[in-house]
Write an enzyme that holds these catalytic residues in place. Structure first.
Site, PDB file in Angstrom:
ATOM      1  N   SER A 137     -15.665   1.450   2.345  1.00 24.16           N
ATOM      2  CA  SER A 137     -15.071   0.147   2.666  1.00 24.16           C
ATOM      3  C   SER A 137     -14.124   0.272   3.863  1.00 24.16           C
ATOM      4  CB  SER A 137     -14.326  -0.386   1.430  1.00 24.16           C
ATOM      5  OG  SER A 137     -13.754  -1.632   1.696  1.00 24.16           O
ATOM      6  N   HIS A 157       0.831  -1.206   0.000  1.00 27.19           N
ATOM      7  CA  HIS A 157       0.000   0.000   0.000  1.00 27.19           C
ATOM      8  C   HIS A 157       0.868   1.260   0.000  1.00 27.19           C
ATOM      9  CE1 HIS A 157      -3.563  -2.362   0.674  1.00 27.19           C
ATOM     10  NE2 HIS A 157      -3.274  -2.690   1.916  1.00 27.19           N
ATOM     11  N   ARG A 168     -16.597  -7.990   2.325  1.00 32.79           N
ATOM     12  CA  ARG A 168     -17.761  -7.377   2.953  1.00 32.79           C
ATOM     13  C   ARG A 168     -18.941  -7.376   2.000  1.00 32.79           C
ATOM     14  NH1 ARG A 168     -20.203  -2.286   3.386  1.00 32.79           N
ATOM     15  NH2 ARG A 168     -18.900  -1.658   1.631  1.00 32.79           N
ATOM     16  N   LYS A 169     -18.843  -6.578   0.918  1.00 33.80           N
ATOM     17  CA  LYS A 169     -19.984  -6.423   0.017  1.00 33.80           C
ATOM     18  C   LYS A 169     -19.558  -6.571  -1.445  1.00 33.80           C
ATOM     19  CE  LYS A 169     -24.094  -3.499  -0.103  1.00 33.80           C
ATOM     20  NZ  LYS A 169     -24.714  -2.319   0.529  1.00 33.80           N
ATOM     21  N   GLY A 170     -18.367  -6.072  -1.754  1.00 33.13           N
ATOM     22  CA  GLY A 170     -17.829  -6.233  -3.104  1.00 33.13           C
ATOM     23  C   GLY A 170     -18.660  -5.582  -4.188  1.00 33.13           C
ATOM     24  N   ARG A 179      -9.780   2.519  -7.109  1.00 33.11           N
ATOM     25  CA  ARG A 179     -11.228   2.378  -7.027  1.00 33.11           C
ATOM     26  C   ARG A 179     -11.823   3.741  -6.734  1.00 33.11           C
ATOM     27  NH1 ARG A 179     -13.912  -1.463  -2.249  1.00 33.11           N
ATOM     28  NH2 ARG A 179     -16.003  -1.620  -3.142  1.00 33.11           N
ATOM     29  N   TYR A 193     -10.871  -0.989 -10.219  1.00 33.79           N
ATOM     30  CA  TYR A 193     -11.784  -1.965  -9.610  1.00 33.79           C
ATOM     31  C   TYR A 193     -13.071  -2.069 -10.426  1.00 33.79           C
ATOM     32  CZ  TYR A 193     -14.794  -3.887  -5.824  1.00 33.79           C
ATOM     33  OH  TYR A 193     -15.654  -4.645  -5.062  1.00 33.79           O
TER      34      TYR A 193
HETATM   35  S1  PPS Z   1      -7.088  -4.405   1.991  1.00 35.19           S
HETATM   36  O1  PPS Z   1      -7.372  -4.774   3.387  1.00 35.19           O
HETATM   37  O2  PPS Z   1      -6.695  -2.987   1.904  1.00 35.19           O
HETATM   38  O3  PPS Z   1      -6.111  -5.277   1.373  1.00 35.19           O
HETATM   39  O4  PPS Z   1      -8.484  -4.551   1.227  1.00 35.19           O
HETATM   40  P1  PPS Z   1      -8.692  -4.734  -0.357  1.00 35.19           P
HETATM   41  O5  PPS Z   1      -8.551  -6.142  -0.726  1.00 35.19           O
HETATM   42  O6  PPS Z   1      -7.868  -3.730  -1.107  1.00 35.19           O
HETATM   43  O7  PPS Z   1     -10.200  -4.252  -0.535  1.00 35.19           O
HETATM   44  C1  PPS Z   1     -11.280  -4.917   0.059  1.00 35.19           C
HETATM   45  C2  PPS Z   1     -12.506  -4.577  -0.774  1.00 35.19           C
HETATM   46  O8  PPS Z   1     -12.492  -5.346  -1.981  1.00 35.19           O
HETATM   47  C3  PPS Z   1     -13.662  -6.140  -2.059  1.00 35.19           C
HETATM   48  N1  PPS Z   1     -13.390  -7.416  -2.747  1.00 35.19           N
HETATM   49  C4  PPS Z   1     -13.959  -7.791  -3.904  1.00 35.19           C
HETATM   50  N2  PPS Z   1     -14.841  -7.171  -4.710  1.00 35.19           N
HETATM   51  C5  PPS Z   1     -15.256  -7.846  -5.807  1.00 35.19           C
HETATM   52  N3  PPS Z   1     -14.837  -9.093  -6.132  1.00 35.19           N
HETATM   53  C6  PPS Z   1     -13.958  -9.754  -5.363  1.00 35.19           C
HETATM   54  N4  PPS Z   1     -13.561 -10.981  -5.680  1.00 35.19           N
HETATM   55  C7  PPS Z   1     -13.481  -9.100  -4.179  1.00 35.19           C
HETATM   56  N5  PPS Z   1     -12.624  -9.442  -3.195  1.00 35.19           N
HETATM   57  C8  PPS Z   1     -12.586  -8.423  -2.329  1.00 35.19           C
HETATM   58  C9  PPS Z   1     -14.048  -6.336  -0.608  1.00 35.19           C
HETATM   59  O9  PPS Z   1     -15.363  -6.778  -0.489  1.00 35.19           O
HETATM   60  C10 PPS Z   1     -13.793  -4.946  -0.052  1.00 35.19           C
HETATM   61  O10 PPS Z   1     -14.761  -3.984  -0.493  1.00 35.19           O
HETATM   62  P2  PPS Z   1     -16.128  -3.664   0.303  1.00 35.19           P
HETATM   63  O11 PPS Z   1     -16.742  -2.524  -0.448  1.00 35.19           O
HETATM   64  O12 PPS Z   1     -15.781  -3.286   1.692  1.00 35.19           O
HETATM   65  O13 PPS Z   1     -16.971  -4.900   0.217  1.00 35.19           O
END
Ligand code: PPS
Length: 278
Positions: free
Chosen positions: A119, A89, A240-242, A111, A174
């Protein structure tokens, strides 16, 4: 609580990134075939890591982010066999100079910062390794001020955007992965110089969907590329929600206006700002 965070070169880090380790990054020995996965937190790091590791068909070592851990972590990294995939990061200025000198391949994922903020808010709320935030309103203020782990989203993005056209850097969004994952996976494979069949791409996309990755992490033998975060062992906090646009369920109209004012001001010289407002 205050001691969960420390400042390094003006940027807030968690104490899981020791000052000694952060200092030694300056001399960290990169290898030409290292691949870096770069992101501001909560921008799709895990998604990108899952896809990239699958493209190499496990013939790689996926590490946790390079800036996490105590000093012995860097020795471990030095001993790892190639090829290494290293998430981080860090902003461009803090990246170990040897990665730049050796022109290592780097993939930057970003994103819509409004969704990233939301998030991160939930992550702060649920993660005992981060300072307490009581309300979304309070977190919103911290986020726009850059008073959160890894600092200002704007500074991070702009530090990397300056290098978006470097040959060794691939810039991803993203939202584009949400729109057409096979297209982006193909783009990543070409960038990495990997020959991957369309069938394999379909298969990787299937295994990298939000629901697949989320449910996989709840299994005992889950794919290690689904769990790169060094700040929690609770994978439910990551998946969480993605979704795209969850900010609309959190931002008040007033916060939205304020955010856009700040965005337009900070990003006025950015050529990529347009790709970011969704
Ligand atoms: S971290 O802790 O900074 O490494 O987190 P990071 O992985 O960058 O971001 C987490 C968010 O990515 C979403 N996520 C996904 N979205 C879509 N598809 C897939 N496969 C996927 N995997 C992780 C995750 O849900 C987090 O976003 P939010 O909006 O909180 O759900």
């Amino acid at each position: 609580e205050a001691e969960l965070i420390h400042m390094f070169k003006g940027i807030p880090f968690t104490i899981r990134s020791s000052p000694e380790l952060l200092k030694s990054l300056d001399t960290f020995d990169a290898r030409e075939d290292d691949v870096l996965l770069v992101s501001y937190p909560k921008s799709g790091t895990h998604w990108l890591a899952g896809v990239t590791a699958k493209l190499y068909n496990t013939q790689v070592t996926l590490t946790s982010p390079i800036e996490f851990g105590d000093i012995s972590k860097l020795e471990e990294l030095n001993k790892l066999s190639s090829k290494r995939i290293i998430p981080t990061h860090l902003d461009y200025n803090m990246l170990p100079p040897n990665f730049k000198k050796k022109k290592c391949k780097m993939i930057y994922i970003s994103r819509n910062p409004k969704d990233t903020a939301v998030s991160m808010y939930h992550y702060y709320r649920d993660n005992p390794n981060l300072p307490t935030v009581d309300t979304w309103t309070a977190f919103f203020d911290l986020f726009v001020k850059g008073d959160v782990v890894c600092g200002s989203w704007f500074d991070h993005f702009l530090s990397w955007e300056e290098h978006a056209n470097d040959k060794n850097i691939l810039f991803l969004f993203y939202e584009d992965m949400k729109k057409d994952l096979p297209k982006i996976v193909k783009e990543i494979s070409l960038f990495l110089g990997l020959n991957v069949s369309d069938n394999d791409i379909q298969d990787i996309c299937k295994k990298s969907s939000f629901s697949e990755m989320k449910s996989d992490t709840e299994k005992e033998n889950s794919d290690p590329s689904h769990t790169v975060c060094a700040l929690t062992s609770n994978r439910r906090l990551i998946f969480r929600k993605g979704a795209v646009g969850d900010w609309k369920n959190h931002f008040t109209p007033k916060q939205n206006r304020r955010f856009e004012e700040i965005f337009n001001e900070k990003m006025k010289l950015s050529k990529m700002a347009k790709s970011l407002t969704y």
